[in-house]
Scaffold this active site. Structure first.
Site, PDB file in Angstrom:
ATOM      1  N   ARG A  48      22.915  12.186 -14.465  1.00 43.57           N
ATOM      2  CA  ARG A  48      23.136  10.955 -15.206  1.00 43.57           C
ATOM      3  C   ARG A  48      23.143  11.201 -16.711  1.00 43.57           C
ATOM      4  NH1 ARG A  48      22.784   6.059 -12.845  1.00 43.57           N
ATOM      5  NH2 ARG A  48      21.660   5.111 -14.601  1.00 43.57           N
ATOM      6  N   LYS A  51       7.278  -8.105 -17.181  1.00 39.79           N
ATOM      7  CA  LYS A  51       7.905  -8.563 -18.423  1.00 39.79           C
ATOM      8  C   LYS A  51       6.888  -9.235 -19.346  1.00 39.79           C
ATOM      9  CE  LYS A  51      10.602  -6.363 -18.046  1.00 39.79           C
ATOM     10  NZ  LYS A  51      11.348  -5.416 -18.919  1.00 39.79           N
ATOM     11  N   ASN A  69      14.227   0.059 -23.381  1.00 39.04           N
ATOM     12  CA  ASN A  69      15.185  -0.720 -22.605  1.00 39.04           C
ATOM     13  C   ASN A  69      15.065  -0.500 -21.100  1.00 39.04           C
ATOM     14  OD1 ASN A  69      18.105  -1.998 -22.204  1.00 39.04           O
ATOM     15  ND2 ASN A  69      18.126   0.010 -21.207  1.00 39.04           N
ATOM     16  N   THR A 102      24.385  -7.666 -15.183  1.00 41.51           N
ATOM     17  CA  THR A 102      24.193  -6.228 -15.008  1.00 41.51           C
ATOM     18  C   THR A 102      23.895  -5.959 -13.538  1.00 41.51           C
ATOM     19  OG1 THR A 102      21.843  -6.458 -15.437  1.00 41.51           O
ATOM     20  CG2 THR A 102      23.263  -5.988 -17.336  1.00 41.51           C
ATOM     21  N   TYR A 154       8.078  -8.484 -11.040  1.00 45.09           N
ATOM     22  CA  TYR A 154       8.952  -8.318 -12.201  1.00 45.09           C
ATOM     23  C   TYR A 154       8.498  -9.223 -13.348  1.00 45.09           C
ATOM     24  CZ  TYR A 154      13.128  -8.465 -15.125  1.00 45.09           C
ATOM     25  OH  TYR A 154      13.990  -8.415 -16.190  1.00 45.09           O
ATOM     26  N   VAL A 201      21.997 -11.761 -17.546  1.00 45.35           N
ATOM     27  CA  VAL A 201      23.373 -11.278 -17.666  1.00 45.35           C
ATOM     28  C   VAL A 201      23.778 -10.486 -16.432  1.00 45.35           C
ATOM     29  CG1 VAL A 201      23.441 -11.268 -20.176  1.00 45.35           C
ATOM     30  CG2 VAL A 201      22.506  -9.294 -18.987  1.00 45.35           C
ATOM     31  N   ASP A 245      12.524  10.998 -15.085  1.00 46.27           N
ATOM     32  CA  ASP A 245      12.348   9.836 -14.225  1.00 46.27           C
ATOM     33  C   ASP A 245      11.095   9.074 -14.643  1.00 46.27           C
ATOM     34  OD1 ASP A 245      11.996   8.019 -12.184  1.00 46.27           O
ATOM     35  OD2 ASP A 245      12.508   9.422 -10.587  1.00 46.27           O
TER      36      ASP A 245
END
Length: 257
Positions: free
Chosen positions: A37, A157, A81, A186, A153, A184, A55
């Site tokens: 990647r 956050k 990010n 993604t 999740y 969005v 990772d």
């Protein structure tokens, strides 16, 4: 011209922020999960300076990412990010025995914040879902609660906002802020997400490099380049310090004063 490191920049919003910054003439170092990647990331953002790999679901690999970054020299800004979403249907454990979502979304940015040489600016990717996060600190690892991916999740956050605001208080010489990029389309957000994909990466890029007085602040939460009031829990200094203390215990890494 600034030098910026962006985690999780092999695709998605991280890659888009990297493209914006490179187009503006800034020096950008990318991050990818593995070597394959990493090569893909450099081909996708050909103007990038370099790429590091590791990772973030492994604490040892995350420490190594920090070492790779430090070997490249000091950065003006770091954008945290990298993250995983809310679709995990069961509690997946990492090699360290911690929940996968918690490790990548909470522990990894903590380790990188603690170990990377202090930049002038830090940007943490939050979410509007932080408002539904559990403000408790007694079951961070989901050992007592029945697993719910969306709740895990949301918790993570909220943790990212606690980290951003806690660091802002501890490091007055560093501008540390959090960003809500919007819901969005993604891979994480899903194809039906309604917000503007083009607008999503602009705020983190702006906070990382802009001389605009509105971006030269600390301990704030932004949505589309405008301040937004976070949840009451996110602003609780006791909870911010509690999360940092918990991360110190779990990782064995102390956040420098």
């Amino acid at each position: 011209m600034s030098r910026v490191f962006i985690t999780g920049s092999a695709d998605g919003l991280g890659q888009m922020a990297a493209e914006l910054l490179v187009a503006q003439g800034h020096r950008v170092v990318l991050h990818a999960r593995n070597e394959k990647r990493a090569g893909d990331a450099m081909r996708a953002v050909p103007g990038a300076e370099a790429v590091v790999s590791g990772d973030l679901s492994s604490m040892d690999a995350t420490r190594d990412v920090a070492e790779q970054v430090n070997r490249l020299g000091r950065f003006d800004a770091v954008i945290h990010n990298a993250g995983v979403g809310y679709r995990e249907s069961r509690r997946i454990e990492t090699i360290d025995g911690l929940p996968h979502v918690f490790t990548i979304n909470t522990i990894a940015p903590y380790i990188l914040t603690a170990l990377i040489e202090k930049p002038e600016r830090l940007v943490y990717l939050g979410s509007g879902m932080h408002e539904g996060g559990d403000p408790g600190l007694d079951d961070l690892l989901w050992k007592q609660r029945r697993w719910q991916g969306a709740s895990a999740y949301s918790d993570s956050k909220l943790h990212d906002l606690w980290l951003a605001f806690g660091v802002a208080r501890r490091w007055p010489g560093v501008l540390s802020n959090a960003v809500h990029p919007g819901w969005v389309p993604t891979r994480m957000g899903g194809a039906g997400a309604p917000d503007d994909m083009k607008a999503a990466p602009r705020t983190q890029a702006w906070l990382a490099v802009s001389d605009d007085p509105a971006a030269s602040v600390t301990g704030e939460y932004f949505f589309h380049m405008k301040p937004r009031k976070p949840s009451v829990a996110a602003s609780d200094e006791r909870l911010q310090d509690g999360l940092i203390a918990a991360c110190e215990r779990l990782t064995g890494i102390r956040l420098p004063n």
